[in-house]
Design a protein around this motif. Structure first.
Motif, PDB file in Angstrom:
ATOM      1  N   ALA A  71       0.839  -1.177   0.103  1.00  0.00           N
ATOM      2  CA  ALA A  71       0.123  -0.003  -0.031  1.00  0.00           C
ATOM      3  C   ALA A  71       0.864   1.291   0.085  1.00  0.00           C
ATOM      4  CB  ALA A  71      -1.034   0.000   1.288  1.00  0.00           C
ATOM      5  N   VAL A  72       1.802   1.228   0.814  1.00  0.00           N
ATOM      6  CA  VAL A  72       2.827   2.381   0.882  1.00  0.00           C
ATOM      7  C   VAL A  72       3.351   2.698  -0.497  1.00  0.00           C
ATOM      8  CG1 VAL A  72       4.879   3.341   1.923  1.00  0.00           C
ATOM      9  CG2 VAL A  72       3.089   2.241   3.420  1.00  0.00           C
ATOM     10  N   ARG A  73       4.042   1.496  -0.902  1.00  0.00           N
ATOM     11  CA  ARG A  73       4.608   1.362  -2.215  1.00  0.00           C
ATOM     12  C   ARG A  73       3.844   2.210  -3.380  1.00  0.00           C
ATOM     13  NH1 ARG A  73       6.015  -3.406  -2.431  1.00  0.00           N
ATOM     14  NH2 ARG A  73       8.056  -3.113  -1.361  1.00  0.00           N
ATOM     15  N   GLU A  74       2.453   1.558  -3.416  1.00  0.00           N
ATOM     16  CA  GLU A  74       1.559   2.081  -4.631  1.00  0.00           C
ATOM     17  C   GLU A  74       1.486   3.633  -4.440  1.00  0.00           C
ATOM     18  OE1 GLU A  74      -3.045   1.826  -5.470  1.00  0.00           O
ATOM     19  OE2 GLU A  74      -2.126  -0.177  -5.154  1.00  0.00           O
ATOM     20  N   ALA A  75       1.088   4.076  -3.114  1.00  0.00           N
ATOM     21  CA  ALA A  75       0.699   5.401  -2.735  1.00  0.00           C
ATOM     22  C   ALA A  75       1.901   6.337  -3.102  1.00  0.00           C
ATOM     23  CB  ALA A  75       0.403   5.598  -1.247  1.00  0.00           C
ATOM     24  N   ALA A  76       3.117   5.952  -2.912  1.00  0.00           N
ATOM     25  CA  ALA A  76       4.422   6.448  -2.926  1.00  0.00           C
ATOM     26  C   ALA A  76       4.641   6.730  -4.367  1.00  0.00           C
ATOM     27  CB  ALA A  76       5.528   5.933  -2.130  1.00  0.00           C
ATOM     28  N   LYS A  96      11.740   7.717  -3.617  1.00  0.00           N
ATOM     29  CA  LYS A  96      12.341   7.345  -2.223  1.00  0.00           C
ATOM     30  C   LYS A  96      11.800   8.594  -1.460  1.00  0.00           C
ATOM     31  CE  LYS A  96      16.191   4.453  -3.302  1.00  0.00           C
ATOM     32  NZ  LYS A  96      17.657   4.251  -2.938  1.00  0.00           N
ATOM     33  N   GLU A  97      11.987   9.746  -2.169  1.00  0.00           N
ATOM     34  CA  GLU A  97      11.322  10.882  -1.493  1.00  0.00           C
ATOM     35  C   GLU A  97      10.107  10.842  -0.942  1.00  0.00           C
ATOM     36  OE1 GLU A  97      11.102  15.705  -2.136  1.00  0.00           O
ATOM     37  OE2 GLU A  97      12.307  14.510  -3.434  1.00  0.00           O
ATOM     38  N   ALA A  98       9.293  10.412  -2.056  1.00  0.00           N
ATOM     39  CA  ALA A  98       7.616  10.137  -1.539  1.00  0.00           C
ATOM     40  C   ALA A  98       7.335   9.040  -0.533  1.00  0.00           C
ATOM     41  CB  ALA A  98       6.718   9.733  -2.946  1.00  0.00           C
ATOM     42  N   VAL A  99       8.235   8.246  -0.488  1.00  0.00           N
ATOM     43  CA  VAL A  99       8.190   7.190   0.681  1.00  0.00           C
ATOM     44  C   VAL A  99       8.502   7.762   1.975  1.00  0.00           C
ATOM     45  CG1 VAL A  99       9.347   4.982   1.750  1.00  0.00           C
ATOM     46  CG2 VAL A  99       8.646   5.152  -0.794  1.00  0.00           C
ATOM     47  N   ILE A 158       5.418  10.111   3.094  1.00  0.00           N
ATOM     48  CA  ILE A 158       4.370   9.191   3.881  1.00  0.00           C
ATOM     49  C   ILE A 158       4.966   8.706   5.133  1.00  0.00           C
ATOM     50  CG2 ILE A 158       3.149   7.267   3.313  1.00  0.00           C
ATOM     51  CD1 ILE A 158       3.399   7.738   0.422  1.00  0.00           C
ATOM     52  N   ARG A 159       6.217   8.135   5.294  1.00  0.00           N
ATOM     53  CA  ARG A 159       6.273   7.351   6.356  1.00  0.00           C
ATOM     54  C   ARG A 159       6.671   8.478   7.608  1.00  0.00           C
ATOM     55  NH1 ARG A 159       6.695   2.141   6.171  1.00  0.00           N
ATOM     56  NH2 ARG A 159       6.973   0.884   4.539  1.00  0.00           N
ATOM     57  N   GLY A 160       7.464   9.540   7.184  1.00  0.00           N
ATOM     58  CA  GLY A 160       7.592  10.466   8.371  1.00  0.00           C
ATOM     59  C   GLY A 160       7.305  11.841   8.446  1.00  0.00           C
ATOM     60  N   LEU A 207      -2.526   6.988   5.635  1.00  0.00           N
ATOM     61  CA  LEU A 207      -2.634   6.309   4.494  1.00  0.00           C
ATOM     62  C   LEU A 207      -3.780   5.287   4.700  1.00  0.00           C
ATOM     63  CD1 LEU A 207      -2.108   5.512   1.671  1.00  0.00           C
ATOM     64  CD2 LEU A 207      -0.625   3.923   2.280  1.00  0.00           C
ATOM     65  N   TYR A 208      -4.918   5.557   4.084  1.00  0.00           N
ATOM     66  CA  TYR A 208      -6.163   4.541   4.319  1.00  0.00           C
ATOM     67  C   TYR A 208      -6.135   3.536   3.348  1.00  0.00           C
ATOM     68  CZ  TYR A 208      -8.097   8.343   7.298  1.00  0.00           C
ATOM     69  OH  TYR A 208      -8.298   9.278   8.369  1.00  0.00           O
ATOM     70  N   THR A 209      -6.210   2.403   4.037  1.00  0.00           N
ATOM     71  CA  THR A 209      -5.973   1.295   2.936  1.00  0.00           C
ATOM     72  C   THR A 209      -7.317   0.490   2.705  1.00  0.00           C
ATOM     73  OG1 THR A 209      -5.463  -0.635   4.285  1.00  0.00           O
ATOM     74  CG2 THR A 209      -3.631   0.593   4.112  1.00  0.00           C
ATOM     75  N   THR A 210      -7.112  -0.481   1.668  1.00  0.00           N
ATOM     76  CA  THR A 210      -8.250  -1.427   1.301  1.00  0.00           C
ATOM     77  C   THR A 210      -8.387  -2.605   2.269  1.00  0.00           C
ATOM     78  OG1 THR A 210      -7.298  -2.334  -0.422  1.00  0.00           O
ATOM     79  CG2 THR A 210      -8.284  -0.365  -0.974  1.00  0.00           C
ATOM     80  N   GLN A 211      -7.710  -2.810   3.151  1.00  0.00           N
ATOM     81  CA  GLN A 211      -7.487  -4.069   3.756  1.00  0.00           C
ATOM     82  C   GLN A 211      -8.680  -4.166   4.490  1.00  0.00           C
ATOM     83  OE1 GLN A 211      -5.151  -5.439   7.450  1.00  0.00           O
ATOM     84  NE2 GLN A 211      -3.583  -5.296   5.661  1.00  0.00           N
TER      85      GLN A 211
END
Length: 428
Positions: A6-11, A23-26, A29-31, A36-40
């Motif tokens: 999910a993080v990879r796709e959003a990034a 990598k900057e996008a990751v 998102i992380r920091g 991030l609202y997932t579909t899980q």
């Protein structure tokens, strides 16, 4: 595995939107205090993780195979698996298992690893495409016997075998139940590899190319490129979703620290085949689960329609189960990560994993069946010719058709003469 994906796709989407490095996008998102609202679906995810943690699925042994440099490698190895489940109505990925054992897992997400699909590609490449292009009907009869095919697309002549024996005269429907390689290759040869590759791309299987995969072996999954469980689950989801492909997603939106939505998932959607043909493919695949010669009987659920297809590559190196219910589409892969030339001792684990997870997932669901479109008709057909039965036909059964793709009336069993050019029973 799910959260990482999910993080990879959003990034990837954020990097494209802001024109920044991935990598900057990751890191943003992380920091950056983002949410991030997932579909899980947590309950389904737990079911997958718990099932894949069972040691009974794992095979371990010392094996020898050829490395990329052509030299033999001998090493202790163990099997791995991947699984993806999609809500086909929305394209939302609800669960993903990336490896056997803990969800903390390994560095590899085997649900996203591309492997040869074997026969699990047959309903997509051959049957769906053949029906939509009106090259076949479900009742079309081919001769299922040992056959040597002339080379195509610059390839050599090809003499494939059936793992489960030969049927003689065999309908398209039966060819999926028993997983006949011969009949499915004949279907692809009638359609043309270029058309099949185009349809596979429309199903979201965009790794296949005419240059590398445009041969008769494409009909049975013998290709240069493979597919992941995510790609196969999404392709089967299109069949479940009345022929409409929805690009799968792991998230719905990304919200910044101020509560502002800065990114929303955008899913591409398009029709691959008609709703009527999708229904016919589902009915054909149900025989894989319920038929006396079906290869996925363990996936049967009394209160739900289940349409599925197994896949096994040469030497039993990769095994698959791809299937759909009125609620979900799911795909499982099982094999040795190091090489698909290492044979599995238990080729049924992909089927077992799919069946155990999906039966648990459906435990409290309301009973449901696939809905038949109004333009799907049933007709009595002659088993011998595959044509519409007449009073002179002594062996008949009821088959599904679209109104614009009906066979001719059976004209006696002169139709048992096989056309050398197509491999089908002759029409006249």
């Amino acid at each position: 595995y799910f959260v990482e994906q999910a993080v990879r796709e959003a990034a990837q989407d954020l990097a494209k939107q802001k024109d920044i490095d991935y990598k900057e996008a990751v890191n943003i998102i992380r920091g950056g205090g983002y949410k991030l609202y997932t579909t899980q679906d947590t309950a389904i995810q737990k079911t997958v993780v718990n099932e894949m943690a069972k040691k009974s699925y794992v095979e371990s042994r010392t094996a020898t195979w050829k490395g990329d440099n052509g030299k033999n490698i001998t090493k202790k190895v163990q099997t791995q698996a991947g699984m993806t489940i999609i809500d086909f109505k929305t394209g939302k990925v609800v669960a993903m298992g990336g490896a056997f054992g803990s969800d903390v897992g390994t560095n590899n997400n085997y649900a996203m690893t591309e492997r040869q699909t074997g026969s699990s590609i047959k309903p997509l490449a051959n049957v769906s495409t053949g029906l939509e292009e009106k090259v076949i009907q479900a009742s079309t009869v081919y001769e299922d016997t040992t056959t040597e095919f002339a080379g195509v697309n610059g390839g050599r002549s090809y003499r494939p075998k059936n793992a489960g024996g030969y049927q003689g005269l065999c309908t398209v429907r039966k060819s999926i139940e028993v997983s006949s390689n011969i009949v499915n290759i004949k279907i692809l040869s009638n359609i043309g590899a270029k058309t099949v590759v185009d349809y596979l791309h429309s199903f979201g299987l965009d790794t296949y190319t005419m240059e590398d995969d445009g041969f008769l072996s494409l009909a049975i999954g013998g290709v240069t490129h493979g597919s992941s469980t995510l790609q196969m689950a999404a392709a089967y989801a299109a069949l479940a979703n009345d022929g409409v492909y929805i690009e799968p997603t792991f998230y719905t939106k990304l919200v910044n620290a101020d509560g502002e939505t800065i990114l929303e998932s955008k899913q591409e959607k398009h029709r691959v085949i008609s709703a009527a043909n999708a229904y016919i493919v589902k009915q054909i695949m149900m025989d894989v689960v319920t038929g006396s010669q079906g290869t996925a009987n363990e996936c049967y659920m009394a209160n739900f329609d289940v349409a599925a297809k197994t896949g096994t590559t040469d030497n039993d190196g990769d095994t698959w189960l791809c299937g759909i219910t009125p609620y979900y589409a799911a795909a499982t892969w099982n094999g040795f990560p190091e090489s698909n030339t290492i044979p599995l001792y238990n080729v049924g684990n992909a089927r077992k994993l799919w069946a155990n997870v999906m039966k648990s997932v459906h435990k409290n669901k309301k009973a449901a069946r696939f809905k038949k479109p109004n333009n799907v008709v049933t007709k009595s057909v002659c088993r011998t010719s595959g044509k519409l039965a007449t009073k002179n036909c002594t062996s008949t059964y009821t088959e599904y058709f679209t109104e614009d793709n009906l066979p001719k009336a059976c004209d006696g069993h002169e139709a048992e003469k096989i056309c050398k050019e197509t491999g089908k029973l002759a029409n006249e």
